[in-house]
Design an enzyme around this catalytic site. Structure first.
Site, PDB file in Angstrom:
ATOM      1  N   ASP A 103      29.431  39.535  32.663  1.00  0.00           N
ATOM      2  CA  ASP A 103      30.334  40.152  33.637  1.00  0.00           C
ATOM      3  C   ASP A 103      31.692  39.458  33.638  1.00  0.00           C
ATOM      4  OD1 ASP A 103      31.440  41.448  35.816  1.00  0.00           O
ATOM      5  OD2 ASP A 103      30.372  40.219  37.281  1.00  0.00           O
ATOM      6  N   ASP A 297      37.187  44.826  33.696  1.00  0.00           N
ATOM      7  CA  ASP A 297      35.930  44.294  34.226  1.00  0.00           C
ATOM      8  C   ASP A 297      34.736  44.928  33.521  1.00  0.00           C
ATOM      9  OD1 ASP A 297      33.786  43.418  35.678  1.00  0.00           O
ATOM     10  OD2 ASP A 297      34.352  44.397  37.548  1.00  0.00           O
TER      11      ASP A 297
END
Length: 507
Positions: A103, A297
């Protein structure tokens, strides 16, 4: 995954690595979940993410001096479509193996440290002779779910990579809605900057620790290979690659690498100048695209757009598409659109382009995705219908270039030079055709010199200063009121991060 995501999240993805002082690069294989999906024509698609995989089972990493290292790509894929890219890591002494989501939208390395109905195993700190608790509690809330636990440190190892750096680990002791049914991962690895670390920026993130302890360059890159693939795909390609040890792997992309500056070092915040649907410019003020922030992201499932931008995109797609009668539920992400099996709908939709400011401030470049990336196959129904979802959603917390877009590109997070690079990924192919493209340079003379959101406090030090100043003002005001013999007024409450004075730094 970014904190408090208002989007379909999936905190997940990633991780880098290479330990040791060798100058060569390493490519880390990422697994991904694929499997059956409980189909319905009227669904809450919040937990879904469409991803899958790459290449020919082997990834090559080489540095400019010609030193080459090989790591076999793992192709043993399992799990549910839409739950994210993960990789195997070994924690503690003796080592305990866990699958960890990658992530770039958060900064904590957090692993399950207690049993949970939806995971098969967890990191047992009592069995590790090198685990040390710091005695500090930590809690993180995402849009989907939350967890609580305690901070500690331990050795972390990656298969085929030398070195055992000591890493800050958040051990998850309780959670709600974070681990999902059928998942095959037991933790999340955040690759963003210290400012996002919880409970505060003194908790050094994983990648920062590796760079500091091994001396590798502060650069990593990510390839996510799920373009146009659904849970019904029978092939078992690898889920993607994470290249670390300070370099860019030329075998993973084609064409040129284009860089955009990192505007703020918390998330990977960039500057979006404009959007096009087909060849139609939305003609919005560029600050609309960067409202609150615009970030890259890997842990966000979809392309998320500020509400006004999202509405303009939906209107433009509806006007451009050959299909006129779409229910609002499809655009809102609660309904699937289904066609007869074998009838792909992508020819009915336009491509979508995002213009990013180049490192030369007077120029821009555009990254474009074809509908194969944002009209995403999810499942079939009774072997007769193929069903798709809309891979774009609205956001109250800024623009997020998530997996919907990133699966089309090889993305370089060059922290050393404060820039993010994009190149066309070699695995962004569907039916033999590329589903992404990059063009440039273009003049940015027609947009403002600074489109990024600004003026909001993000630094913890500035938060402290702001609170201190408010406290001083409150004291002075109270003294003045007493001197003027005015009646005391009760205050409505403390200033919190949700106030307009201090930014709430979670998505």
């Amino acid at each position: 995954m970014a904190y408090h995501k208002g989007s379909i999240p999936f905190r997940a993805l990633f991780i880098m690595l290479c330990f040791g002082m060798a100058k060569s690069l390493y490519t880390i294989p990422l697994k991904i979940f694929i499997g059956t999906f409980n189909s319905s024509l009227d669904l809450d698609l919040t937990p879904l993410k469409l991803i899958q995989a790459s290449g020919n089972g082997l990834s090559l990493a080489s540095d400019p001096t010609g030193i080459v290292n090989f790591l076999d790509m793992v192709t043993n894929l399992q799990g549910d479509s839409g739950r994210g890219y993960y990789m195997e890591m070994t924690l503690g002494t003796p080592g305990q193996k866990l699958n960890i989501l990658v992530d770039t939208g958060s900064s904590n390395f957090a692993v399950a440290a207690a049993a949970h109905p939806f995971i098969t195993h967890f990191f047992n700190t009592a069995l590790s002779s090198t685990y040390q608790s710091t005695g500090r509690g930590v809690a993180v809330k995402y849009t989907q779910g939350n967890w609580e636990g305690e901070l500690g440190t331990d050795h972390v190892r990656i298969p085929s990579i030398p070195g055992t750096p000591t890493i800050n680990i958040a051990t998850i002791l309780s959670s709600n809605g974070f681990f999902l049914p059928g998942v095959n991962w037991q933790g999340i690895l955040g690759l963003a900057y210290p400012l996002l670390a919880q409970p505060d920026s003194s908790v050094e993130p994983f990648f920062n620790s590796v760079v500091r302890q091994t001396g590798i360059p502060d650069v990593f890159s990510l390839q996510m290979c799920g373009a146009g693939l659904s849970d019904s795909t029978t092939a078992d390609p690898a889920g993607g690659s994470l290249v670390s040890h300070g370099g860019v792997e030329p075998t993973l992309y084609s064409g040129s690498m284009w860089y955009t500056p990192i505007k703020e070092e918390w998330y990977y915040q960039v500057e979006v100048l404009k959007l096009e649907v087909g060849d139609q410019n939305l003609n919005l003020d560029c600050k609309e695209y960067n409202q609150d922030k615009a970030i890259v992201d890997s842990g966000t499932t979809l392309l998320r757009l500020p509400v006004n931008v999202f509405n303009a995109v939906v209107e433009a797609i509806s006007r451009t598409s050959l299909i006129q009668d779409f229910t609002s539920g499809f655009w809102g992400g609660t309904k699937l659109a289904c066609w007869l099996k074998g009838e792909t709908p992508w020819r009915f939709f336009p491509k979508l382009s995002i213009y990013l400011r180049a490192t030369n401030n007077s120029q821009s470049f555009k990254i474009s995705i074809l509908p194969q990336l944002y009209i995403q196959p999810i499942t079939d129904v009774d072997g007769r219908l193929d069903c798709f979802r809309f891979g774009i959603s609205s956001s109250a917390n800024g623009l997020v270039i998530g997996a919907t877009v990133m699966e089309g590109f090889y993305v370089v997070f060059d922290r050393a030079e404060k820039r993010v690079g994009f190149a066309v990924s070699r695995c962004a192919v569907n039916g033999g055709l590329a589903v992404s493209e990059i063009l440039g340079p273009f003049s940015s003379a027609d947009v403002a010199s600074d489109c990024a959101a600004g003026g909001l406090l993000k630094e913890p030090l500035l938060w402290v200063i702001s609170y201190a100043l408010m406290a001083v003002c409150a004291v002075v005001l109270l003294i003045l009121l007493l001197l003027l013999s005015c009646r005391h007024r009760d205050r409505s409450g403390e200033i919190t991060d949700e106030s307009s004075l201090v930014r709430h730094r979670i998505k």
